[in-house]
Design a protein around this motif. Structure first.
Motif, short mmCIF file in Angstrom:
data_model
loop_
_atom_site.label_atom_id
_atom_site.label_comp_id
_atom_site.label_asym_id
_atom_site.label_seq_id
_atom_site.Cartn_x
_atom_site.Cartn_y
_atom_site.Cartn_z
N ASP A 35 43.30 3.63 42.57
CA ASP A 35 42.45 4.07 43.66
C ASP A 35 42.89 5.42 44.20
OD1 ASP A 35 40.47 3.81 45.81
OD2 ASP A 35 40.67 1.67 45.47
N ALA A 36 42.09 5.95 45.09
CA ALA A 36 42.38 7.25 45.68
C ALA A 36 43.53 7.17 46.69
CB ALA A 36 41.13 7.80 46.37
N THR A 37 43.84 5.98 47.15
CA THR A 37 44.89 5.81 48.15
C THR A 37 45.69 4.55 47.86
OG1 THR A 37 45.35 5.54 50.51
CG2 THR A 37 43.28 4.62 49.70
N PRO A 41 49.82 -2.94 50.49
CA PRO A 41 50.52 -4.02 51.20
C PRO A 41 49.59 -5.19 51.57
CG PRO A 41 51.23 -1.89 52.04
CD PRO A 41 50.05 -1.63 51.14
N ALA A 42 48.38 -4.88 52.02
CA ALA A 42 47.43 -5.94 52.39
C ALA A 42 46.92 -6.68 51.15
CB ALA A 42 46.27 -5.34 53.17
N VAL A 43 46.73 -5.97 50.05
CA VAL A 43 46.27 -6.61 48.81
C VAL A 43 47.35 -7.57 48.30
CG1 VAL A 43 45.66 -6.21 46.39
CG2 VAL A 43 44.68 -4.76 48.18
N ILE A 44 48.60 -7.14 48.33
CA ILE A 44 49.69 -8.02 47.89
C ILE A 44 49.76 -9.26 48.78
CG2 ILE A 44 52.21 -8.24 47.75
CD1 ILE A 44 52.27 -5.33 46.77
N GLU A 45 49.64 -9.07 50.07
CA GLU A 45 49.66 -10.20 51.00
C GLU A 45 48.51 -11.18 50.69
OE1 GLU A 45 49.06 -10.98 55.76
OE2 GLU A 45 49.99 -9.10 55.12
N ALA A 46 47.32 -10.64 50.43
CA ALA A 46 46.17 -11.49 50.09
C ALA A 46 46.43 -12.25 48.79
CB ALA A 46 44.90 -10.64 49.97
N ALA A 47 46.99 -11.58 47.80
CA ALA A 47 47.28 -12.23 46.52
C ALA A 47 48.29 -13.35 46.70
CB ALA A 47 47.80 -11.21 45.50
N ARG A 48 49.36 -13.07 47.41
CA ARG A 48 50.42 -14.06 47.56
C ARG A 48 50.02 -15.22 48.46
NH1 ARG A 48 55.12 -9.68 47.16
NH2 ARG A 48 55.17 -9.64 44.88
N GLY A 49 48.97 -15.04 49.23
CA GLY A 49 48.43 -16.16 49.99
C GLY A 49 47.71 -17.16 49.10
N GLU A 50 47.41 -16.74 47.87
CA GLU A 50 46.66 -17.59 46.94
C GLU A 50 47.46 -18.04 45.72
OE1 GLU A 50 43.81 -18.66 47.92
OE2 GLU A 50 43.80 -17.34 49.67
N HIS A 98 52.35 4.98 54.50
CA HIS A 98 51.04 5.63 54.38
C HIS A 98 49.99 4.85 55.17
CE1 HIS A 98 47.72 7.26 51.52
NE2 HIS A 98 47.59 7.73 52.72
N ALA A 99 50.01 3.52 55.07
CA ALA A 99 49.06 2.68 55.80
C ALA A 99 49.24 2.84 57.31
CB ALA A 99 49.22 1.21 55.39
N ALA A 100 50.49 2.87 57.77
CA ALA A 100 50.76 3.05 59.21
C ALA A 100 50.28 4.41 59.69
CB ALA A 100 52.25 2.88 59.48
N ALA A 101 50.53 5.45 58.92
CA ALA A 101 50.07 6.79 59.30
C ALA A 101 48.55 6.85 59.36
CB ALA A 101 50.60 7.82 58.31
N HIS A 102 47.89 6.20 58.43
CA HIS A 102 46.43 6.19 58.43
C HIS A 102 45.88 5.44 59.64
CE1 HIS A 102 42.34 5.02 57.17
NE2 HIS A 102 42.33 6.25 56.71
N ARG A 103 46.49 4.32 60.01
CA ARG A 103 46.06 3.58 61.21
C ARG A 103 46.20 4.45 62.46
NH1 ARG A 103 48.58 -0.58 58.55
NH2 ARG A 103 50.50 -0.33 59.74
N CYS A 104 47.32 5.17 62.58
CA CYS A 104 47.52 6.07 63.72
C CYS A 104 46.46 7.16 63.75
CB CYS A 104 48.92 6.69 63.69
SG CYS A 104 50.23 5.54 64.06
N TRP A 105 46.19 7.74 62.60
CA TRP A 105 45.19 8.81 62.51
C TRP A 105 43.80 8.29 62.91
CZ3 TRP A 105 40.88 9.30 59.29
CH2 TRP A 105 40.25 10.54 59.35
N LEU A 157 57.02 -0.16 47.61
CA LEU A 157 55.99 -0.47 48.59
C LEU A 157 56.25 0.18 49.94
CD1 LEU A 157 53.42 -2.15 48.55
CD2 LEU A 157 54.74 -4.07 49.43
N SER A 158 57.49 0.57 50.21
CA SER A 158 57.80 1.20 51.50
C SER A 158 56.97 2.48 51.70
CB SER A 158 59.29 1.49 51.62
OG SER A 158 59.69 2.46 50.67
N HIS A 159 56.74 3.22 50.64
CA HIS A 159 55.91 4.43 50.72
C HIS A 159 54.47 4.06 51.10
CE1 HIS A 159 53.92 8.16 49.60
NE2 HIS A 159 53.11 7.45 48.84
N CYS A 160 53.95 3.01 50.50
CA CYS A 160 52.57 2.58 50.76
C CYS A 160 52.43 2.07 52.20
CB CYS A 160 52.16 1.50 49.78
SG CYS A 160 52.31 1.97 48.05
#
Length: 125
Positions: free
Chosen positions: A49-51, A56-65, A107-114, A101-104
């Motif tokens: 993907d482009a980003t 992190p959210a996709v991994i969490e969703a996968a591991r929930g299943e 990136h997710a936290a910075a995007h939420r702030c933005w 994953l720490s980089h991702c």
């Protein structure tokens, strides 16, 4: 999304998650969770993907299943991700995953702030 996920060995998501991110978040990643829950052992999910901020959210969703291992590959400042359904996660892979994953996550936290700042500035919050 897919009639028989158990019969699929490779799921490819190329440049679709970032475009549907708002809907995925609003729906708690349920479309992906349905695939993750029914995927056969050994099935691979390739996320290109482009980003990387959704990983992190996709991994969490996968591991929930089910039990999934992630391999994150950084190429030209983009991180792609492969998820594989496995019987048991290997500790050495989990350690490498956490580091990548720490980089991702940052990136997710910075995007939420933005997005929060833009919403406040434009009065759309």
């Amino acid at each position: 999304i897919c009639e028989d996920p158990q019969a699929v060995d490779l799921f490819v998501f190329s440049w679709v998650l970032s475009e549907s991110a708002a809907g995925l978040h609003a729906d708690a990643f349920r479309p992906l969770q349905a695939l993750f829950a029914r995927a056969a052992p050994g099935a691979v999910f390739a996320f290109l993907d482009a980003t990387d901020r959704l990983w992190p959210a996709v991994i969490e969703a996968a591991r929930g299943e089910g039990c999934y291992e992630a391999i994150l590959v950084n190429n030209s400042h983009k991180t792609s991700m492969l998820l594989q359904r496995v019987a048991a996660a290997r500790p050495d892979r989990l350690a490498r995953e956490a580091e990548a994953l720490s980089h991702c996550t940052a990136h997710a936290a910075a995007h939420r702030c933005w997005t929060h700042r833009v919403s406040r500035e434009t009065g759309t919050a």
